[in-house]
Design an enzyme around this catalytic site. Sequence first.
Site, PDB file in Angstrom:
ATOM      1  N   ASP A  27       6.102   6.208   3.532  1.00 31.28           N
ATOM      2  CA  ASP A  27       4.788   6.248   2.900  1.00 31.28           C
ATOM      3  C   ASP A  27       4.949   6.563   1.411  1.00 31.28           C
ATOM      4  OD1 ASP A  27       1.835   6.641   2.804  1.00 31.28           O
ATOM      5  OD2 ASP A  27       2.401   8.731   2.513  1.00 31.28           O
ATOM      6  N   ASP A  29       2.055   7.803  -1.349  1.00 25.98           N
ATOM      7  CA  ASP A  29       1.374   9.011  -1.840  1.00 25.98           C
ATOM      8  C   ASP A  29       1.612  10.190  -0.893  1.00 25.98           C
ATOM      9  OD1 ASP A  29      -1.118   8.108  -3.979  1.00 25.98           O
ATOM     10  OD2 ASP A  29      -0.191   6.552  -2.766  1.00 25.98           O
TER      11      ASP A  29
END
Length: 241
Positions: A27, A29
């Site tokens: 991922d 952020d």
Amino acid sequence: MNHISSGNTASAKKITSPIAIKVIMIDLDGTLLDTAEDLALSANLMLSDLGMPEQSTATIRSYIGKGIQKLVKRTLTGQLDAEPDSALFAKALPIYEQHYAKNLSVNTRPYPGVVEGIQALQQAGYKLACITNKAEAFTIPLLHATGLFEKFEIVLSGDSLPKKKPDPMPLIHICKHFDAQPHEVLLIGDSLNDAIAARAAGCHVFCVPYGYNEGRDVYELDCDAIVDTLLDASKLVKRVA
């Protein structure tokens, strides 16, 4: 026993031996990059343009996790699930996007252990993918600005496919791209979105404790392990051909 945790030992996630993995999805952020200050900066610039009071970075940080549209809605309403006036939202969203495009990488940096962790995973021969709900218009420039773009064979943004996390579609797409079975694929993330998507796709999932799980405790998530850093994550997997 391999046991990677962070402080909350009463509910720490444990795995007893390295998981056999071919592909690792990461991922953006809250996992790779600490983007909160620039997201908050842009939100406050938007609020200022709208004549609304600014909010603290800590408050806006708790709004991060389900994409920019949701972040704007939460900033406008001060609530996680409320809907703002439609006309206000229609006016606010492009203002936010303009500010964020200009301030993508003012304060954004990789978290500690990210660069070292990616290097360790590359050296071990894993296929790497970046999978995020952030729009491609922001994702690609941000990965370039932080020197991470070339680390990934494929990058899936929030608008790359018809559906995004927590839907399993992006994860299944990655599995097919690398001709890997879901159980041979690991997602490393920071939020409920990541955990739900991984379980729905049949993939393994590790979570980091430092990200943006909408202000919730990461130890409540259904994941295989809590890892302090990506470097720690590299020690809990073994590569399968």
